[in-house]
Structures are given as C-alpha cells and as structure tokens.
Design an enzyme around this catalytic site. Structure first.
Site, mmCIF file in Angstrom:
data_model
loop_
_atom_site.group_PDB
_atom_site.id
_atom_site.type_symbol
_atom_site.label_atom_id
_atom_site.label_comp_id
_atom_site.label_asym_id
_atom_site.label_seq_id
_atom_site.Cartn_x
_atom_site.Cartn_y
_atom_site.Cartn_z
ATOM 1 N N SER A 31 -41.942 -46.297 -36.449
ATOM 2 C CA SER A 31 -42.431 -47.463 -35.731
ATOM 3 C C SER A 31 -42.275 -48.692 -36.637
ATOM 4 O O SER A 31 -42.596 -48.625 -37.822
ATOM 5 C CB SER A 31 -43.899 -47.184 -35.431
ATOM 6 N N LYS A 35 -35.917 -50.577 -34.236
ATOM 7 C CA LYS A 35 -35.116 -49.922 -33.189
ATOM 8 C C LYS A 35 -35.045 -50.809 -31.953
ATOM 9 O O LYS A 35 -33.992 -50.978 -31.357
ATOM 10 C CB LYS A 35 -35.751 -48.583 -32.772
ATOM 11 N N ARG A 62 -48.264 -53.936 -24.609
ATOM 12 C CA ARG A 62 -48.429 -55.052 -25.557
ATOM 13 C C ARG A 62 -48.111 -56.338 -24.819
ATOM 14 O O ARG A 62 -47.429 -56.315 -23.787
ATOM 15 C CB ARG A 62 -47.448 -54.915 -26.723
ATOM 16 N N ARG A 157 -45.879 -57.770 -36.281
ATOM 17 C CA ARG A 157 -45.867 -57.606 -34.821
ATOM 18 C C ARG A 157 -47.249 -57.917 -34.253
ATOM 19 O O ARG A 157 -47.375 -58.313 -33.098
ATOM 20 C CB ARG A 157 -45.449 -56.152 -34.535
ATOM 21 N N ARG A 168 -49.690 -45.299 -37.862
ATOM 22 C CA ARG A 168 -48.236 -45.474 -37.708
ATOM 23 C C ARG A 168 -47.506 -45.197 -39.026
ATOM 24 O O ARG A 168 -46.435 -44.602 -39.041
ATOM 25 C CB ARG A 168 -47.915 -46.880 -37.180
HETATM 26 P P1 5GP Z 1 -44.398 -47.735 -29.500
HETATM 27 O O1 5GP Z 1 -45.831 -47.485 -29.139
HETATM 28 O O2 5GP Z 1 -44.281 -48.467 -30.810
HETATM 29 O O3 5GP Z 1 -43.624 -48.382 -28.389
HETATM 30 O O4 5GP Z 1 -43.717 -46.318 -29.728
HETATM 31 C C1 5GP Z 1 -44.313 -45.378 -30.574
HETATM 32 C C2 5GP Z 1 -43.351 -44.241 -30.804
HETATM 33 O O5 5GP Z 1 -43.101 -43.545 -29.580
HETATM 34 C C3 5GP Z 1 -41.998 -44.693 -31.317
HETATM 35 O O6 5GP Z 1 -41.612 -43.835 -32.387
HETATM 36 C C4 5GP Z 1 -41.085 -44.507 -30.135
HETATM 37 O O7 5GP Z 1 -39.773 -44.225 -30.524
HETATM 38 C C5 5GP Z 1 -41.721 -43.296 -29.486
HETATM 39 N N1 5GP Z 1 -41.293 -43.115 -28.085
HETATM 40 C C6 5GP Z 1 -40.934 -44.054 -27.176
HETATM 41 N N2 5GP Z 1 -40.552 -43.476 -26.024
HETATM 42 C C7 5GP Z 1 -40.644 -42.129 -26.221
HETATM 43 C C8 5GP Z 1 -40.350 -40.984 -25.420
HETATM 44 O O8 5GP Z 1 -39.924 -41.049 -24.280
HETATM 45 N N3 5GP Z 1 -40.590 -39.771 -25.980
HETATM 46 C C9 5GP Z 1 -41.065 -39.625 -27.250
HETATM 47 N N4 5GP Z 1 -41.236 -38.386 -27.701
HETATM 48 N N5 5GP Z 1 -41.329 -40.669 -28.036
HETATM 49 C C10 5GP Z 1 -41.133 -41.913 -27.530
#
Ligand code: 5GP
Length: 215
Positions: A31, A35, A62, A157, A168
């Site tokens: 995180s 990406k 967010r 962020r 995280r």
């Molecule tokens: P964020 O909350 O920062 O958007 O994402 C947190 C984590 O969840 C990141 O590592 C992101 O890549 C992961 N993530 C996002 N979409 C998916 C998904 O569909 N499946 C899984 N297993 N992880 C996900």
C-alpha cells in the site's frame, strides 16, 4: 510461416508459435507504493487497450473515490453472500477489510477485448494463480525505494490514522518477505523509485508482452 531449422525440420516452413493474448496484468505491492498512479496513467493513455477490473471492498470510500469506478463499495453481509455464491475469483481480508475480484469485474473488461488491470494484494495474487485456469495473467510486484519512503507516501495520502498506517506498514513488511522468499512467483518486479521511469518501464514491458501500444 517461417523457415524451419534445416535439420529436424529439414528447412520446411513451420508456423510461428502462437502468442496467447494477455488477459490481465495483476499488479501487487505494498500500500502506498504508487500502483494506483501507474494504473491511472496507463488507463488514461491507452483507454482502448486496458480496462480496470473494479474490485469489491468493505472499506469506506476515501475522498474522491467513486463507487463502481475505483471500487464497488459493499457491506460485509453482502460480500459474504456473493462469496458464498462463488461470484469471486478470489477474496481476502486485507488490513481488516474484505477485498475481492469478482468474475464479472474481469469479464466486463475482457469482453471488450481489452487487457484487464487487476490491483491486488499478495495473498489475493497467490489465490488467483491457483484459480486462473486457462487465462493468461502476468504477475507484477511494485517496490518502493525504502520502508521510510513508503511510510512518507502513505502519510502524505492522509487517509489513515497512526494505527492504520502501522497496519499497512506491517502488511508491507510481510509482502516484501513473500517477495524475498518466492521471487519466482512474479513475472516482473518493477521498482517505483521515480514514477516517470517506472511508467516508461511498464509501457515497455507491456509492448514486449504483445499489447499493441503506440507511443
Ligand atoms: P486500498 O485500501 O489501499 O485501496 O487497498 C489495500 C490493499 O488491497 C492493496 O494492497 C490493494 O492492492 C488490495 N486490493 C485491492 N483490490 C483487491 C482485490 O480485488 N483483491 C485483493 N486480494 N486485494 C485487493
């Protein structure tokens, strides 16, 4: 057709090996590693070639995140029903919330003839690999220059309190451990020390994988 080798093929024309079309690029990495920025740039530059596979998540949106675009934001009970109905390719608990990639999310993109971009944590990528069947996925891990830089990016962020930042970073440590113990899992490791350079490398990689991109 091209000419054969002259010995076993006795110089006869042989068909060039068919390169299977890429169905998706699966992008993992801690995180805050950037990406999202790389993906947004790619989608903006090549909207006809790529489509974002919209994951489901039980976390809160967010500021600026749009339901159905960045994620399908969903209640825990509802995602659990979908999981029980076998609607997901994979789903995982990440930082205390459920995230998952539905079969429909991937199909929405591939049905348009586009390569899907799937952002996913490392546990999800491991599950996905066991379930992808005949689909052609390229697995990529994006790294940051250091844990300090990662922490700075997450804090910048501004979406997470201290406790969430800690969680995280702990997850990031585990993801790096997995990368070190199983580097062969990923087809590509992309260093995001500088976003311009990382983006250029990403585009070059996709071209090398046969995605028709013009510069
Ligand atoms: P964020 O909350 O920062 O958007 O994402 C947190 C984590 O969840 C990141 O590592 C992101 O890549 C992961 N993530 C996002 N979409 C998916 C998904 O569909 N499946 C899984 N297993 N992880 C996900």
């Amino acid at each position: 057709a091209r000419r054969g080798c002259g010995s076993c093929c006795r110089g006869k024309p042989v068909a060039a090996a068919a390169v299977k079309k890429l169905d998706a690029i699966v992008i993992s990495g801690p995180s805050g590693v950037g990406k999202g920025t790389l993906i947004q740039r790619l989608l903006a530059a090549y909207p006809d070639q790529f489509g974002f596979s919209v994951s489901h998540t039980t976390r809160d949106p967010r500021t600026g995140e749009v339901d159905g675009t960045h994620y399908h934001f969903i209640a825990k009970d509802n995602i659990q029903k979908m999981i029980a109905n076998n609607e997901f390719l994979e789903s995982c608990n990440v930082h205390g919330n459920i995230y998952g990639t539905s079969k429909a999310a991937l199909a929405d993109v591939t049905a348009q003839g586009k390569v899907a971009i799937i952002e996913m944590d490392v546990q999800g990528a491991q599950l996905l690999k066991t379930r992808q069947g005949a689909l052609n996925f390229h697995y990529m891990f994006v790294t940051a220059p250091s844990m300090e830089e990662l922490e700075t990016r997450i804090r910048k962020r501004g979406a997470d309190n201290d406790e969430k930042v800690k969680i995280r970073l702990e997850t990031a440590r585990k993801e790096y451990e997995f990368l070190q113990s199983s580097p062969e899992f990923f087809n590509t490791i992309l260093a995001n020390n500088n976003v311009e350079e990382a983006y250029e490398k990403l585009v070059a990689l996709l071209v090398s994988l046969g995605v028709p991109l013009k510069n």
